[in-house]
Design a protein around this motif. Sequence first.
Motif, PDB file in Angstrom:
ATOM      1  N   GLU A 467     -89.992  30.709 -69.713  1.00 51.82           N
ATOM      2  CA  GLU A 467     -89.609  30.414 -71.104  1.00 51.82           C
ATOM      3  C   GLU A 467     -89.822  28.940 -71.435  1.00 51.82           C
ATOM      4  O   GLU A 467     -90.177  28.591 -72.562  1.00 51.82           O
ATOM      5  CB  GLU A 467     -88.148  30.813 -71.320  1.00 51.82           C
ATOM      6  N   PHE A 468     -89.622  28.051 -70.469  1.00 47.92           N
ATOM      7  CA  PHE A 468     -89.856  26.627 -70.722  1.00 47.92           C
ATOM      8  C   PHE A 468     -91.068  26.095 -69.967  1.00 47.92           C
ATOM      9  O   PHE A 468     -91.634  25.080 -70.351  1.00 47.92           O
ATOM     10  CB  PHE A 468     -88.617  25.804 -70.345  1.00 47.92           C
ATOM     11  N   ALA A 469     -91.492  26.790 -68.904  1.00 48.33           N
ATOM     12  CA  ALA A 469     -92.601  26.291 -68.092  1.00 48.33           C
ATOM     13  C   ALA A 469     -93.901  26.245 -68.893  1.00 48.33           C
ATOM     14  O   ALA A 469     -94.713  25.329 -68.706  1.00 48.33           O
ATOM     15  CB  ALA A 469     -92.784  27.153 -66.853  1.00 48.33           C
ATOM     16  N   HIS A 470     -94.087  27.212 -69.801  1.00 50.19           N
ATOM     17  CA  HIS A 470     -95.351  27.243 -70.535  1.00 50.19           C
ATOM     18  C   HIS A 470     -95.474  26.061 -71.499  1.00 50.19           C
ATOM     19  O   HIS A 470     -96.570  25.753 -71.978  1.00 50.19           O
ATOM     20  CB  HIS A 470     -95.489  28.571 -71.293  1.00 50.19           C
ATOM     21  N   ARG A 471     -94.340  25.397 -71.809  1.00 50.00           N
ATOM     22  CA  ARG A 471     -94.389  24.238 -72.701  1.00 50.00           C
ATOM     23  C   ARG A 471     -94.654  22.941 -71.941  1.00 50.00           C
ATOM     24  O   ARG A 471     -94.870  21.896 -72.552  1.00 50.00           O
ATOM     25  CB  ARG A 471     -93.071  24.105 -73.471  1.00 50.00           C
ATOM     26  N   LEU A 472     -94.620  22.992 -70.610  1.00 45.91           N
ATOM     27  CA  LEU A 472     -94.864  21.806 -69.804  1.00 45.91           C
ATOM     28  C   LEU A 472     -96.359  21.578 -69.624  1.00 45.91           C
ATOM     29  O   LEU A 472     -97.150  22.521 -69.725  1.00 45.91           O
ATOM     30  CB  LEU A 472     -94.182  21.960 -68.441  1.00 45.91           C
ATOM     31  N   PRO A 473     -96.761  20.340 -69.380  1.00 46.58           N
ATOM     32  CA  PRO A 473     -98.200  20.016 -69.321  1.00 46.58           C
ATOM     33  C   PRO A 473     -98.986  20.861 -68.321  1.00 46.58           C
ATOM     34  O   PRO A 473    -100.113  21.276 -68.609  1.00 46.58           O
ATOM     35  CB  PRO A 473     -98.215  18.533 -68.908  1.00 46.58           C
ATOM     36  N   ARG A 474     -98.383  21.139 -67.165  1.00 45.69           N
ATOM     37  CA  ARG A 474     -99.105  21.863 -66.113  1.00 45.69           C
ATOM     38  C   ARG A 474     -98.397  23.143 -65.719  1.00 45.69           C
ATOM     39  O   ARG A 474     -98.614  23.684 -64.636  1.00 45.69           O
ATOM     40  CB  ARG A 474     -99.273  20.948 -64.897  1.00 45.69           C
ATOM     41  N   GLY A 475     -97.541  23.644 -66.587  1.00 44.14           N
ATOM     42  CA  GLY A 475     -96.861  24.890 -66.309  1.00 44.14           C
ATOM     43  C   GLY A 475     -96.014  24.799 -65.058  1.00 44.14           C
ATOM     44  O   GLY A 475     -95.293  23.823 -64.840  1.00 44.14           O
ATOM     45  N   LEU A 476     -96.111  25.811 -64.205  1.00 47.52           N
ATOM     46  CA  LEU A 476     -95.338  25.820 -62.969  1.00 47.52           C
ATOM     47  C   LEU A 476     -95.807  24.763 -61.982  1.00 47.52           C
ATOM     48  O   LEU A 476     -95.096  24.460 -61.010  1.00 47.52           O
ATOM     49  CB  LEU A 476     -95.414  27.200 -62.299  1.00 47.52           C
ATOM     50  N   ASP A 477     -96.970  24.192 -62.224  1.00 46.27           N
ATOM     51  CA  ASP A 477     -97.469  23.140 -61.338  1.00 46.27           C
ATOM     52  C   ASP A 477     -97.017  21.751 -61.784  1.00 46.27           C
ATOM     53  O   ASP A 477     -97.505  20.738 -61.276  1.00 46.27           O
ATOM     54  CB  ASP A 477     -98.994  23.179 -61.273  1.00 46.27           C
ATOM     55  N   THR A 478     -96.084  21.677 -62.720  1.00 47.20           N
ATOM     56  CA  THR A 478     -95.567  20.399 -63.198  1.00 47.20           C
ATOM     57  C   THR A 478     -94.575  19.829 -62.196  1.00 47.20           C
ATOM     58  O   THR A 478     -93.652  20.529 -61.775  1.00 47.20           O
ATOM     59  CB  THR A 478     -94.869  20.571 -64.557  1.00 47.20           C
ATOM     60  N   PRO A 479     -94.728  18.560 -61.801  1.00 48.42           N
ATOM     61  CA  PRO A 479     -93.749  17.943 -60.885  1.00 48.42           C
ATOM     62  C   PRO A 479     -92.374  17.868 -61.546  1.00 48.42           C
ATOM     63  O   PRO A 479     -92.263  17.606 -62.755  1.00 48.42           O
ATOM     64  CB  PRO A 479     -94.324  16.549 -60.635  1.00 48.42           C
ATOM     65  N   VAL A 480     -91.337  18.078 -60.752  1.00 46.53           N
ATOM     66  CA  VAL A 480     -89.974  18.075 -61.292  1.00 46.53           C
ATOM     67  C   VAL A 480     -89.325  16.704 -61.219  1.00 46.53           C
ATOM     68  O   VAL A 480     -88.249  16.485 -61.784  1.00 46.53           O
ATOM     69  CB  VAL A 480     -89.085  19.097 -60.558  1.00 46.53           C
ATOM     70  N   GLY A 481     -89.956  15.750 -60.524  1.00 42.96           N
ATOM     71  CA  GLY A 481     -89.357  14.432 -60.369  1.00 42.96           C
ATOM     72  C   GLY A 481     -88.333  14.405 -59.238  1.00 42.96           C
ATOM     73  O   GLY A 481     -87.969  15.441 -58.676  1.00 42.96           O
ATOM     74  N   GLU A 482     -87.883  13.208 -58.898  1.00 45.42           N
ATOM     75  CA  GLU A 482     -86.907  13.053 -57.830  1.00 45.42           C
ATOM     76  C   GLU A 482     -85.624  13.781 -58.189  1.00 45.42           C
ATOM     77  O   GLU A 482     -85.003  13.515 -59.203  1.00 45.42           O
ATOM     78  CB  GLU A 482     -86.615  11.560 -57.611  1.00 45.42           C
ATOM     79  N   ARG A 483     -85.231  14.729 -57.336  1.00 46.14           N
ATOM     80  CA  ARG A 483     -84.017  15.525 -57.502  1.00 46.14           C
ATOM     81  C   ARG A 483     -84.032  16.314 -58.813  1.00 46.14           C
ATOM     82  O   ARG A 483     -82.997  16.719 -59.318  1.00 46.14           O
ATOM     83  CB  ARG A 483     -82.764  14.635 -57.452  1.00 46.14           C
ATOM     84  N   GLY A 484     -85.231  16.545 -59.382  1.00 46.66           N
ATOM     85  CA  GLY A 484     -85.353  17.356 -60.583  1.00 46.66           C
ATOM     86  C   GLY A 484     -84.942  16.661 -61.856  1.00 46.66           C
ATOM     87  O   GLY A 484     -84.572  17.326 -62.842  1.00 46.66           O
ATOM     88  N   VAL A 485     -85.024  15.310 -61.900  1.00 50.14           N
ATOM     89  CA  VAL A 485     -84.535  14.570 -63.063  1.00 50.14           C
ATOM     90  C   VAL A 485     -85.387  14.796 -64.306  1.00 50.14           C
ATOM     91  O   VAL A 485     -84.948  14.493 -65.416  1.00 50.14           O
ATOM     92  CB  VAL A 485     -84.464  13.063 -62.755  1.00 50.14           C
ATOM     93  N   MET A 486     -86.590  15.320 -64.140  1.00 52.11           N
ATOM     94  CA  MET A 486     -87.456  15.548 -65.296  1.00 52.11           C
ATOM     95  C   MET A 486     -87.046  16.794 -66.076  1.00 52.11           C
ATOM     96  O   MET A 486     -87.585  17.038 -67.169  1.00 52.11           O
ATOM     97  CB  MET A 486     -88.909  15.682 -64.840  1.00 52.11           C
ATOM     98  N   LEU A 487     -86.114  17.581 -65.556  1.00 56.32           N
ATOM     99  CA  LEU A 487     -85.709  18.825 -66.203  1.00 56.32           C
ATOM    100  C   LEU A 487     -84.260  18.749 -66.641  1.00 56.32           C
ATOM    101  O   LEU A 487     -83.471  17.960 -66.111  1.00 56.32           O
ATOM    102  CB  LEU A 487     -85.897  19.999 -65.226  1.00 56.32           C
ATOM    103  N   SER A 488     -83.896  19.597 -67.582  1.00 55.34           N
ATOM    104  CA  SER A 488     -82.507  19.686 -68.029  1.00 55.34           C
ATOM    105  C   SER A 488     -81.688  20.471 -67.020  1.00 55.34           C
ATOM    106  O   SER A 488     -82.233  21.130 -66.119  1.00 55.34           O
ATOM    107  CB  SER A 488     -82.446  20.367 -69.394  1.00 55.34           C
TER     108      SER A 488
END
Length: 602
Positions: A467-488
């Motif tokens: 639901e949100f992955a398709h809005r990310l630049p690289r879909g499921l291949d998008t890096p999440v950042g250290e400890r997932g800080v790039m995501l809500s």
Amino acid sequence: MIQTLHLLRPYAAKHRRALALGGALAILEVLVGLAQPWPVSLLVGDVLTRAADGSGGTAGIAKGLSPGAAVAIGVASLVVIYVLAAVVDYWSTRLLSSTGLRMAADVRVDVYTHLQRQSLQYHAHQRVGDLTSRVTSDVDRMQDLLVQTLAVLLPNSMLVVGMATVMVLLDPTFAVVAFLATPLLGFVIFRSTRALKSAARRARTADGQVAAAAAEGLSVMPLVQASSLEERMRDRMESLSVTSLNQGLEATRLQARFSPVVDVASAASVAVVLAVGSWRVIEGRLSVAVLLVFLGYVSSLYKPLKALAKLSTITSKGTAAAERVADVLSLVPAVRSAPDAVPAGRLTGRIDLVDVTFSYGREPVLRDLTLHVDAGETLALVGRTGAGKSTVAALVPRLMDVQSGRVLHDGRDVRTLELASLRSQVSLVLQDCVLLHGTLYDNIACGRPGATQTEVMRAAKLALVDEFAHRLPRGLDTPVGERGVMLSGGQRQRIAIARAILRDTPILVLDEPTSALDVQSEQLIVQALEALPRDRTMLVIAHRLSTVRRADRVAVMEGGRLVEQGAPEWLLRGGGHFARLAGAGEGLFVTDTALPADGGRR
């Protein structure tokens, strides 16, 4: 040092062939080193001296050769010896040093693995920075110790012994004269090494405190900046850094005394040997060749002694670090498989807690708790903060052991089951969902290594990650950042649920998966939970009624005890503990339309 050698014994056994070959090369290196002074001494004593005094010809080992041939053979022998020494030194150093590096790498992996086996109670009382320091910098110090011990200590020690042996065999009395300064040198090194080891131990402790403070400060940077704690954290780091600096300076001061002492001892020995040896040559009691061998050995002898003296610094630091590493490896995990533990097999999901009492070291968190969960049942645990709900969740996969009572899976005590086989059948989704470094896909796929891409994509779809992955630049291949800080928070929770779906375990534990989320994120998480197959046992710890409503049964905890249980609708209308929690708004944020329009907050 003995403790360090005992620690390294199993690692040495693993690399015994390389160590044996390296040891053989070191012995060859020593023999070549012992031969180095002889071509020059024999050439001077048996050829050049006779030519200078007009007696002509050659003597000793060169007797029967022309002076020209003797010189040619002597020069050629010297070149061959030095070339051979260089080749042997290269391969010996390379082999022994690389073996030391491999042993250190094995130690690092074992230390990290051993820390992973420790219970949550152990980690709750440790500082992450200090443990990180033990895995990284302490093992690095051990690595220096290993490399230097194998590449420097072993060959140089044998060289010193070999030189001393040859000198004693040539002239025992003269050998005693040559070693007059050695006892003083040994005494200074011994005293300094003890002091240096103590200073190095204090320095390593101080370094661990600096690492712990740095890790702690960097991990809570939002709090530091939001609360204007920068100056306080800086002052703390400065104080710890000054302490670490002072300990390091003390170790440096002790280290600096080694070279001058060795140089003085070397000069004194050479002077004594030259004076006594020259007098004995004049008296005819010693040959020039032997005097030159002694001078060559004595001048060379203190080079390995100097290397060994400097090595004492690395040894002291490495030994202090090894003690900290040994402290970790000597820990016996509080939670581990019993020697006679059996594989859990495929669990049905039936869970029983019988008369369980558990404490973190103070007052009991659970008091004689008895709780039964049927296979395939969804049980919601509710209660005020501190009631013991999360402790129950931790006991199910045996992250901790009870002080009394039993935790049973399919009627078998968890302590009789192999730990890995038990935990492989329990999935945890925590409130504070921390992701690993990598992509969304990586964080889902790590739930079950070897899962196919189709299985990972299916889990992502069921957990509404797409639901949100398709809005990310690289879909499921998008890096999440250290400890997932790039995501809500809601996005991280859905990834955790997708991971749990992929694991496909018979037991799923959800520890407050929606309590910190906004309404929209909560609804998405609830939808993801409702999409889960109903053929597994679910233990849900929740503070929101939207999460509790889908449970087959609700168990209310208070003060570490079970005070009420039943179907959620029945409990809401029963006016008991659950209804009062919901009505008072104490922890349950009611969204059930069957309740009063004011949300039940009366």
